[in-house]
Design an enzyme around this catalytic site. Structure first.
Site, short mmCIF file in Angstrom:
data_model
loop_
_atom_site.label_atom_id
_atom_site.label_comp_id
_atom_site.label_asym_id
_atom_site.label_seq_id
_atom_site.Cartn_x
_atom_site.Cartn_y
_atom_site.Cartn_z
N HIS A 1 -5.12 7.70 -2.29
CA HIS A 1 -6.03 6.73 -1.69
C HIS A 1 -7.22 6.51 -2.59
O HIS A 1 -7.71 7.44 -3.25
CB HIS A 1 -6.52 7.22 -0.32
CG HIS A 1 -5.55 6.92 0.77
ND1 HIS A 1 -5.42 7.71 1.89
CD2 HIS A 1 -4.65 5.92 0.94
CE1 HIS A 1 -4.49 7.22 2.69
NE2 HIS A 1 -4.01 6.12 2.12
N HIS B 1 1.80 4.70 -2.73
CA HIS B 1 1.93 6.15 -2.53
C HIS B 1 3.26 6.67 -3.05
O HIS B 1 3.33 7.70 -3.71
CB HIS B 1 1.81 6.49 -1.04
CG HIS B 1 0.43 6.40 -0.50
ND1 HIS B 1 -0.68 6.93 -1.11
CD2 HIS B 1 -0.02 5.82 0.65
CE1 HIS B 1 -1.76 6.69 -0.38
NE2 HIS B 1 -1.39 6.01 0.70
N HIS C 1 0.84 -1.21 0.00
CA HIS C 1 0.00 0.00 0.00
C HIS C 1 0.87 1.26 0.00
O HIS C 1 0.68 2.17 -0.82
CB HIS C 1 -0.90 -0.02 1.23
CG HIS C 1 -1.72 1.23 1.41
ND1 HIS C 1 -3.05 1.31 1.09
CD2 HIS C 1 -1.38 2.48 1.88
CE1 HIS C 1 -3.51 2.53 1.35
NE2 HIS C 1 -2.51 3.25 1.84
N GLU C 2 1.84 1.31 0.91
CA GLU C 2 2.66 2.51 1.03
C GLU C 2 3.53 2.75 -0.20
O GLU C 2 3.74 3.89 -0.62
CB GLU C 2 3.53 2.43 2.29
CG GLU C 2 2.75 2.34 3.59
CD GLU C 2 1.76 3.49 3.79
OE1 GLU C 2 2.00 4.60 3.22
OE2 GLU C 2 0.76 3.28 4.49
#
Length: 377
Positions: free
Chosen positions: A235, A229, A225-226
């Site tokens: 998101h 980014h 997930h990170e």
């Protein structure tokens, strides 16, 4: 088999989540909601505790949050809105000027460096989790990732607590995040930080405790997930997506991306030049072939479903205490079973072209039949 995004264990974090909303009064709930919106929705700080009662900007941000999480849009601190705030989440904002940094990195060959390790896991398991998280994105884009052990890398991965270095987002306040990362268009770009105040786990480290305050988190899935980014993704408001702000136990540890995630990353970098080959479609067996056998049988939506083909066995793990011998619980059933399911109070066991009907109450086999008897043969 288990594939949880977060893994519940007996390590207490009394500071990790705000007090349950049922233990707070309305003013305390609104004060916490204001802090939440300042952190994740760019609400300007309002110093007066009662300012929310006449604040159009606060009500507007509440509505914005409710729309993002697909809640009932009331503009008020209702129960569903407060419940969303209690969940462990990513520290990056849901609404922010740098949330999506198109066109991303100006190159496709990126380097990464792991600056330190968590004591919760073996170093080799951390290395493996990070490498797998990177491969999630490289499998659907032209991106490649090369690890370096010295010098400045494009992606800098570290475990930290509280105020850490020059990072503009400390792990502090009423909503201490699990982790955060900064996109290519941001001055602190490429930094990926995991909150060491939480406990981290490898895929195989699975234990469960029913309390939401006793948790261990799957490093691979949080890292995937990170890193999204760090590559420029915002998101997602799709609750099924890897890039949804809250971490969930429903994501696959084998391939956690949804089409929403894939569409987002490919909008920045394009598709992989080496897409995976289309799987060979299985041939439909003839229902009334006397040699018909099944690999699994289950019930779904009050329908009985018969399945052919192999399952994904990558994780190769079972619940604690298993496997057990079939005869210990089902006397009269042989050691080789291809499929089994429960229907109308009986269990049905399949092996090759035969099936056994088993009465669990009386612990005995009641009938032996052809496997394809269910198919009106």
């Amino acid at each position: 088999m288990k594939s949880p995004l977060f893994l519940l264990l007996s390590v207490s974090f009394s500071y990790a989540f705000p007090t349950h909303p049922g233990n707070r009064n309305e003013e305390q709930n609104m004060q916490l909601l204001q802090e939440y919106l300042e952190q994740f929705y760019e609400l300007e700080h309002e110093p007066k505790p009662r300012a929310w009662k006449s604040s159009n900007s606060l009500e507007g941000k509440i509505r914005q949050m409710q729309e993002f999480f697909r809640l009932n849009v009331t503009g008020k601190a209702d129960a569903d809105t407060l419940a969303v705030m209690q969940q462990p989440r990513c520290g990056m904002p849901d609404i922010a000027s740098f949330a999506l940094a198109l066109p991303g990195w100006s190159k496709t060959k990126l380097t990464y460096r792991i600056l330190n390790y968590t004591p919760d896991m073996k170093a080799a398991d951390v290395d493996r989790a990070i490498q797998r998280a990177l491969s999630v994105w490289s499998s659907v884009t032209p991106l490649t990732f090369t690890r370096i052990h010295q010098g400045t890398a494009d992606l800098k991965i570290a475990f930290a607590t509280g105020v850490h270095g020059r990072c503009p987002q400390p792990f502090a306040g009423a909503f201490p995040a699990l982790a955060h990362a900064f996109p290519p268009g941001y001055p602190f770009r490429g930094n990926v930080h995991f909150n060491e105040d939480y406990n981290w786990a490898a895929d195989s480290d699975t234990e469960v405790n029913n309390s939401p305050y006793l948790m261990r988190f799957n490093l691979f899935l949080v890292a995937a997930h990170e890193i999204g980014h760090a590559l420029g993704l915002a998101h997602s408001d799709d609750p099924r997506a890897l890039m949804f702000p809250y971490f969930k136990s429903t994501l696959s540890v084998d391939f956690p991306l949804t089409q929403d995630d894939i569409d987002g990353i490919q909008a920045i970098y394009g598709p992989s030049p080496h897409p995976p080959k289309e799987p060979v479609k299985p041939t439909l067996p003839k229902a009334c072939d006397p040699k018909t056998s099944f690999d699994a049988v289950t019930t779904l939506r009050q329908e009985v479903m018969f399945l052919k083909g192999r399952y994904d066995e990558n994780s190769r793990s079972m619940d604690r205490g298993y496997p057990r011998k079939t005869r210990e619980d089902f006397p009269g059933i042989g050691p080789k079973v291809d499929a089994a399911f429960q229907h109308n109070g009986f269990f049905y066991f399949f092996h090759k072209s035969k099936q056994w009907e088993f009465d669990l109450n009386n612990k005995r086999v009641t009938r032996v039949m052809k496997s394809n008897s269910w198919l009106n043969c």
